[in-house]
Design a protein around this motif. Structure first.
Motif, PDB file in Angstrom:
ATOM      1  N   GLY A   1      36.026  49.256  38.277  1.00 42.56           N
ATOM      2  CA  GLY A   1      35.645  47.939  38.765  1.00 42.56           C
ATOM      3  C   GLY A   1      34.648  47.249  37.851  1.00 42.56           C
ATOM      4  O   GLY A   1      34.794  46.063  37.527  1.00 42.56           O
ATOM      5  N   LEU A   2      33.629  47.982  37.407  1.00 46.14           N
ATOM      6  CA  LEU A   2      32.638  47.401  36.504  1.00 46.14           C
ATOM      7  C   LEU A   2      33.287  46.974  35.190  1.00 46.14           C
ATOM      8  O   LEU A   2      32.949  45.922  34.624  1.00 46.14           O
ATOM      9  N   LYS A   3      34.198  47.791  34.718  1.00 45.75           N
ATOM     10  CA  LYS A   3      34.895  47.461  33.468  1.00 45.75           C
ATOM     11  C   LYS A   3      35.761  46.220  33.638  1.00 45.75           C
ATOM     12  O   LYS A   3      35.780  45.338  32.770  1.00 45.75           O
ATOM     13  N   SER A   4      36.446  46.130  34.763  1.00 48.84           N
ATOM     14  CA  SER A   4      37.389  45.023  34.969  1.00 48.84           C
ATOM     15  C   SER A   4      36.688  43.677  35.162  1.00 48.84           C
ATOM     16  O   SER A   4      37.232  42.638  34.781  1.00 48.84           O
ATOM     17  N   VAL A   5      35.483  43.679  35.715  1.00 48.32           N
ATOM     18  CA  VAL A   5      34.784  42.401  35.945  1.00 48.32           C
ATOM     19  C   VAL A   5      33.906  41.992  34.766  1.00 48.32           C
ATOM     20  O   VAL A   5      33.255  40.948  34.802  1.00 48.32           O
ATOM     21  N   GLY A   6      33.874  42.808  33.723  1.00 47.22           N
ATOM     22  CA  GLY A   6      33.187  42.399  32.518  1.00 47.22           C
ATOM     23  C   GLY A   6      31.694  42.621  32.485  1.00 47.22           C
ATOM     24  O   GLY A   6      30.979  41.913  31.766  1.00 47.22           O
ATOM     25  N   VAL A   7      31.202  43.616  33.233  1.00 48.65           N
ATOM     26  CA  VAL A   7      29.780  43.951  33.156  1.00 48.65           C
ATOM     27  C   VAL A   7      29.470  44.398  31.727  1.00 48.65           C
ATOM     28  O   VAL A   7      30.215  45.179  31.130  1.00 48.65           O
ATOM     29  N   ALA A   8      28.367  43.892  31.171  1.00 52.67           N
ATOM     30  CA  ALA A   8      28.052  44.152  29.758  1.00 52.67           C
ATOM     31  C   ALA A   8      27.584  45.572  29.499  1.00 52.67           C
ATOM     32  O   ALA A   8      27.742  46.102  28.390  1.00 52.67           O
ATOM     33  N   GLY A   9      27.007  46.189  30.509  1.00 48.25           N
ATOM     34  CA  GLY A   9      26.507  47.549  30.364  1.00 48.25           C
ATOM     35  C   GLY A   9      25.805  47.968  31.627  1.00 48.25           C
ATOM     36  O   GLY A   9      25.506  47.142  32.491  1.00 48.25           O
ATOM     37  N   PHE A  10      25.542  49.271  31.737  1.00 49.86           N
ATOM     38  CA  PHE A  10      24.843  49.734  32.940  1.00 49.86           C
ATOM     39  C   PHE A  10      24.181  51.075  32.687  1.00 49.86           C
ATOM     40  O   PHE A  10      24.576  51.836  31.791  1.00 49.86           O
ATOM     41  N   SER A  11      23.149  51.332  33.475  1.00 49.57           N
ATOM     42  CA  SER A  11      22.472  52.620  33.460  1.00 49.57           C
ATOM     43  C   SER A  11      23.177  53.546  34.434  1.00 49.57           C
ATOM     44  O   SER A  11      23.854  53.095  35.367  1.00 49.57           O
ATOM     45  N   VAL A  12      22.998  54.846  34.218  1.00 50.84           N
ATOM     46  CA  VAL A  12      23.620  55.849  35.081  1.00 50.84           C
ATOM     47  C   VAL A  12      22.537  56.805  35.550  1.00 50.84           C
ATOM     48  O   VAL A  12      21.791  57.360  34.739  1.00 50.84           O
TER      49      VAL A  12
ATOM     50  N   VAL B   1      25.501  53.100  29.476  1.00 55.52           N
ATOM     51  CA  VAL B   1      26.861  52.745  29.075  1.00 55.52           C
ATOM     52  C   VAL B   1      26.875  51.297  28.602  1.00 55.52           C
ATOM     53  O   VAL B   1      26.273  50.424  29.228  1.00 55.52           O
ATOM     54  N   VAL B   2      27.562  51.055  27.490  1.00 57.46           N
ATOM     55  CA  VAL B   2      27.727  49.689  26.996  1.00 57.46           C
ATOM     56  C   VAL B   2      29.218  49.388  26.888  1.00 57.46           C
ATOM     57  O   VAL B   2      30.021  50.269  26.567  1.00 57.46           O
ATOM     58  N   ALA B   3      29.585  48.146  27.183  1.00 58.03           N
ATOM     59  CA  ALA B   3      30.978  47.715  27.051  1.00 58.03           C
ATOM     60  C   ALA B   3      31.136  46.989  25.720  1.00 58.03           C
ATOM     61  O   ALA B   3      30.440  45.991  25.471  1.00 58.03           O
ATOM     62  N   ARG B   4      32.013  47.520  24.868  1.00 56.45           N
ATOM     63  CA  ARG B   4      32.256  46.893  23.564  1.00 56.45           C
ATOM     64  C   ARG B   4      33.755  46.845  23.291  1.00 56.45           C
ATOM     65  O   ARG B   4      34.423  47.878  23.316  1.00 56.45           O
ATOM     66  N   GLU B   5      34.246  45.642  23.056  1.00 55.03           N
ATOM     67  CA  GLU B   5      35.660  45.449  22.711  1.00 55.03           C
ATOM     68  C   GLU B   5      36.593  46.148  23.702  1.00 55.03           C
ATOM     69  O   GLU B   5      37.557  46.810  23.319  1.00 55.03           O
ATOM     70  N   GLY B   6      36.274  46.008  24.961  1.00 53.91           N
ATOM     71  CA  GLY B   6      37.120  46.565  26.009  1.00 53.91           C
ATOM     72  C   GLY B   6      36.959  48.044  26.261  1.00 53.91           C
ATOM     73  O   GLY B   6      37.692  48.618  27.061  1.00 53.91           O
ATOM     74  N   LYS B   7      35.994  48.683  25.563  1.00 50.96           N
ATOM     75  CA  LYS B   7      35.761  50.110  25.746  1.00 50.96           C
ATOM     76  C   LYS B   7      34.376  50.374  26.313  1.00 50.96           C
ATOM     77  O   LYS B   7      33.425  49.637  26.022  1.00 50.96           O
TER      78      LYS B   7
END
Length: 284
Positions: free
Chosen positions: A55-66, A94-100
């Motif tokens: 869900g976080l990946k699909s909505v475009g969250v830029a990054g998150f702590s775990v 975690v960081v989202a970069r280029e869809g990963k």
């Protein structure tokens, strides 16, 4: 700062997560730099972790702590993990970069930064005693070895977790000597005299408890103590160290430093000096 459709979203996942102080750190830094970013808590139960990450990946969250209990379980759900996080066996950023989604571990970075800043301590060539063998100990042991520690001894109530940790890390970081001992060794002045730094990675101190018989006074001349506990700000362990004149610090600096490292990973920017620490100190 107003939230709009252009606001970049970051946050923290955990269960529970409402107690987290991370929103205080990051939102203070976003505001100080004038960034149109926000950091919010995302409560995710263990059984719904895969759904939460998707869900976080699909909505475009830029990054998150775990945070607990997801630091280990999240690894197979990520597209990539840094070598240090893989060695530690846990991810806290975690960081989202280029869809990963790419996983990092900044806990070790935070510890090294904290002992250098607060204790003027450089682990290179030193002998260090780590109390505990859990997740926090694992990041501490790995980061201290990567920083060039000559020897790291893990003291834990149960032998097997400590031995497993030492064996795992020794195979990957052979330049550092690893050893394990039980907590009974802490009252042995001869044993304690072999260390330049003691790091408490356990929860001992949170409830006003301590390590009975710990021979702190026997540390090497110039020896230091770092206690990862930050609430209360002065644990019995820290109070004893202060009474003995031993340089010591609590976990506040580590919490801030790991947060600053995560902030840089997401934004590429450096938080203003003292911004996060001041915001956290005001809350505590």
């Amino acid at each position: 700062m107003a939230i709009t459709g252009k606001t970049t979203v970051t946050g923290i996942i955990g269960w529970p997560v409402s107690h987290s102080l991370s929103p205080v750190l990051h939102n203070a830094a976003f505001q100080a730099l004038g960034l149109d970013w926000i950091y919010v808590p995302f409560p995710v139960t263990p059984e719904r972790l895969a759904e939460g990450i998707a869900g976080l990946k699909s909505v475009g969250v830029a990054g998150f702590s775990v945070t607990i209990p997801h630091k280990v379980a999240i690894i197979p759900l990520l597209d990539q993990v840094t070598p240090e996080a893989e060695l530690i066996g846990a991810v806290n950023t975690v960081v989202a970069r280029e869809g990963k989604l790419i996983g990092y571990n900044t806990d070790g970075i935070g510890l090294i930064a904290a002992v250098r800043e607060k204790l003027s301590f450089d682990p290179a060539g030193k002998h260090i005693l780590v109390l505990g063998a859990g997740g926090a100990a694992r990041s501490a042991v790995v980061s201290l070895a990567l920083a060039g520690a000559a020897g790291v001894t893990i003291a834990n109530r149960s032998h097997d977790p400590a031995a497993a940790l030492a064996q795992l890390v020794a195979a990957r970081l052979p330049e550092t000597r690893f050893a394990t001992r039980g907590l009974d060794c802490l009252s042995d002045a001869g044993f304690m005299g072999g260390f330049d730094l003691v790091v408490n990675t356990t929860s001992v101190g949170m409830a006003g408890d301590s390590f009975p018989g710990l021979a702190l006074s026997a540390l090497k001349p110039g020896g230091c103590l770092y206690d990862m506990v930050y609430a209360p700000p002065v644990t019995p362990l820290l109070a004893e160290a202060r009474a003995l004149g031993i340089p010591c610090a609590n976990g506040l600096a580590m919490l801030v430093a790991q947060g600053e490292a995560a902030f840089r990973i997401w934004t590429g920017a450096i938080p203003p000096k003292g911004c996060m620490e001041g915001a956290l100190a005001a809350v505590l």
